[in-house]
Design a protein around this motif. Structure first.
Motif, PDB file in Angstrom:
ATOM      1  N   LYS A 209       0.841  -1.195   0.000  1.00 23.36           N
ATOM      2  CA  LYS A 209       0.000   0.000   0.000  1.00 23.36           C
ATOM      3  C   LYS A 209       0.879   1.250   0.000  1.00 23.36           C
ATOM      4  CE  LYS A 209      -4.013  -2.012   2.372  1.00 23.36           C
ATOM      5  NZ  LYS A 209      -4.991  -1.841   3.499  1.00 23.36           N
ATOM      6  N   VAL A 210       0.637   2.138  -0.954  1.00 20.25           N
ATOM      7  CA  VAL A 210       1.428   3.369  -1.082  1.00 20.25           C
ATOM      8  C   VAL A 210       0.481   4.539  -1.290  1.00 20.25           C
ATOM      9  CG1 VAL A 210       3.377   2.096  -2.065  1.00 20.25           C
ATOM     10  CG2 VAL A 210       1.691   3.140  -3.600  1.00 20.25           C
ATOM     11  N   ALA A 211       1.004   5.767  -1.158  1.00 21.97           N
ATOM     12  CA  ALA A 211       0.146   6.948  -1.318  1.00 21.97           C
ATOM     13  C   ALA A 211       0.976   8.154  -1.725  1.00 21.97           C
ATOM     14  CB  ALA A 211      -0.600   7.245  -0.013  1.00 21.97           C
ATOM     15  N   VAL A 212       0.289   9.138  -2.298  1.00 25.50           N
ATOM     16  CA  VAL A 212       0.891  10.429  -2.609  1.00 25.50           C
ATOM     17  C   VAL A 212       0.086  11.510  -1.889  1.00 25.50           C
ATOM     18  CG1 VAL A 212      -0.432  10.544  -4.777  1.00 25.50           C
ATOM     19  CG2 VAL A 212       1.517  12.076  -4.434  1.00 25.50           C
ATOM     20  N   VAL A 213       0.782  12.459  -1.275  1.00 24.60           N
ATOM     21  CA  VAL A 213       0.139  13.568  -0.569  1.00 24.60           C
ATOM     22  C   VAL A 213       0.582  14.876  -1.220  1.00 24.60           C
ATOM     23  CG1 VAL A 213      -0.091  14.802   1.609  1.00 24.60           C
ATOM     24  CG2 VAL A 213       0.033  12.301   1.606  1.00 24.60           C
ATOM     25  N   ASN A 214      -0.383  15.731  -1.524  1.00 17.43           N
ATOM     26  CA  ASN A 214      -0.097  17.008  -2.171  1.00 17.43           C
ATOM     27  C   ASN A 214      -0.623  18.174  -1.357  1.00 17.43           C
ATOM     28  OD1 ASN A 214      -0.681  14.848  -4.530  1.00 17.43           O
ATOM     29  ND2 ASN A 214       0.896  16.271  -5.190  1.00 17.43           N
ATOM     30  N   GLY A 215      -0.226  19.382  -1.761  1.00 16.77           N
ATOM     31  CA  GLY A 215      -0.685  20.591  -1.082  1.00 16.77           C
ATOM     32  C   GLY A 215      -2.025  21.055  -1.600  1.00 16.77           C
ATOM     33  N   ILE A 216      -2.016  21.703  -2.778  1.00 16.90           N
ATOM     34  CA  ILE A 216      -3.226  22.189  -3.440  1.00 16.90           C
ATOM     35  C   ILE A 216      -3.197  21.664  -4.868  1.00 16.90           C
ATOM     36  CG2 ILE A 216      -4.530  24.242  -4.156  1.00 16.90           C
ATOM     37  CD1 ILE A 216      -3.150  25.799  -1.924  1.00 16.90           C
ATOM     38  N   ALA A 217      -4.354  21.400  -5.461  1.00 18.88           N
ATOM     39  CA  ALA A 217      -4.407  20.757  -6.781  1.00 18.88           C
ATOM     40  C   ALA A 217      -4.160  21.741  -7.921  1.00 18.88           C
ATOM     41  CB  ALA A 217      -5.749  20.045  -6.965  1.00 18.88           C
TER      42      ALA A 217
END
Length: 416
Positions: A209-217
């Motif tokens: 299980k992996v993920a990406v986290v961002n600030g604003i789109a």
């Protein structure tokens, strides 16, 4: 041709000081950058006198060779300003990488100076005004971030000043993309760097299980997200694995067109508390590798990773390995690279040698402008993973692999 830049309808834009990556070469530390800043600011009055003398010489040279399309300023003591977001040029990330490009240029041109100017609000109008306030005092102004897109009028009214715009193309008063003779605007194919991060995560995960986290789109953040998702998809299909992309529905992103792009968006580039909340929530779902492109908000995710067991962090924009120190261990797996310092230095060299030309360019792997950290001692990737990513890198470089990007294909449509 003009293209509508939809993001400019936003009345306030946080600076795109995306969180962490760099070149395979180690980047100067924050302390080193701060020391350079003090040294280059000190002799400002003397530099002004040198600039006047240089300007007179340049005028004579222009008269002697009026037919020249561009004029070399070799030997000129350029006065350079860098206008950055609220996080400043010592943010250890986006702004600092641009600043490092200027510092490297000055090492080879010691008569040149740089003045950091920190725009403290991140507001679009304030960002453009910050440039207007200093335009008469500098030969070259480096503008860092999407919020500076509206500098086109200032540039057109000051044709003798060269502008280097990073992470955005200039726009007119109606928000239409334009090209300006004295603005060299560079954007990056963040989806390529995100693709390498996605491959790294999928090849190294132990929980699946992996993920990406961002600030604003904003487009650059969505590019990172889409590229990461494509990298995971590529590994699943080429390696026969079934790595899961974990998304928290309550943190899905909405891009500048109003479309739901999914992912995990904090909603700010300066909210460490929420960053930690999102990081902890993903870890609770079993995620053991998180790619983060979230500015200062990413510090919260990094804290969550450090407090967990067996979780790895993938940095973004610059080499973040040093940030991953956690006691006698390190939590940074690798970092996805957007190589801004190299391209800022190239643009400044073009000013000096007379080859500077305005235009809007998207920089990719074929100019070593995107990539990932694989240097020994700066990542924790296995030799097998590096071999597989390097092979894919050549396919990206040649155009055989084209990761999805904002305003283009989606990860669901991605094929190669």
């Amino acid at each position: 041709m003009k293209k509508k830049v939809l993001a400019l309808v936003l009345s306030s834009v946080m600076a795109l000081s995306l969180f962490g990556c760099g070149n395979n070469n180690a980047q100067p530390s924050t302390d080193e950058a701060a020391t350079e800043d003090t040294a280059t600011d000190a002799p400002e009055s003397a530099t002004e006198a040198e600039s006047e003398s240089t300007d007179e010489a340049a005028e004579t040279e222009t008269t002697d060779d009026a037919a020249a399309e561009t004029e070399s300023t070799d030997g000129a003591a350029l006065k350079i300003a860098i206008v950055s977001s609220p996080s400043g040029v010592d943010d250890g990330s986006f702004n600092e990488d641009n600043y490092n490009g200027i510092l490297t240029f000055i090492e080879s041109h010691p008569d040149c100076t740089v003045k950091p100017v920190q725009e403290t609000t991140g507001d679009v109008t304030a960002a453009v005004q910050a440039v207007a306030d200093i335009v008469a005092d500098y030969d070259v102004i480096v503008c860092c971030g999407f919020q500076f897109a509206g500098i086109s009028t200032i540039a057109q009214e000051n044709p003798d000043v060269k502008f280097i715009l990073v992470d955005s193309f200039p726009s007119d008063a109606e928000g239409n993309e334009v090209e300006v003779d004295n603005i060299y605007a560079m954007c990056f194919a963040e989806q390529e760097s995100g693709f390498f991060a996605g491959m790294a995560a999928a090849l190294e995960t132990t929980t699946g299980k992996v993920a990406v986290v961002n600030g604003i789109a904003y487009p650059s953040n969505v590019n990172y997200q889409y590229g990461f998702e494509c990298g995971v998809k590529y590994v699943n299909e080429t390696e026969g694995t079934n790595v899961e992309l974990v998304e928290l529905a309550s943190y899905a992103g909405t891009d500048v067109t109003g479309a739901n792009v999914g992912g995990n968006y904090i909603g700010s580039f300066a909210d460490e508390a929420t960053g930690k909340v999102v990081g902890n929530a993903l870890i609770a779902e079993g995620v053991d590798t998180i790619f983060v492109a979230a500015g200062a908000s990413g510090n919260g995710v990094l804290t969550a990773v450090k407090e967990a067991e067996g979780v790895k962090f993938i940095g973004c924009d610059v080499d973040q390995y040093d940030d991953g120190a956690n006691g006698d261990s390190n939590v940074v797996l690798t970092s996805a690279l957007k190589v801004m310092h190299l391209n800022v230095e190239r643009a400044l060299n073009a000013v000096v040698d007379g080859s500077f030309k305005g235009g809007n360019v998207t920089l990719q792997a074929d100019t070593d402008s995107t990539g990932y950290v694989n240097a020994e001692g700066r990542c924790q990737l296995s030799a097998d993973t590096i071999s597989k990513i390097d092979a894919a890198y050549e396919l990206v470089k040649s155009g055989s692999i084209v990761p999805a990007s904002n305003f283009g294909t989606t990860p669901e449509d991605f094929t190669w």
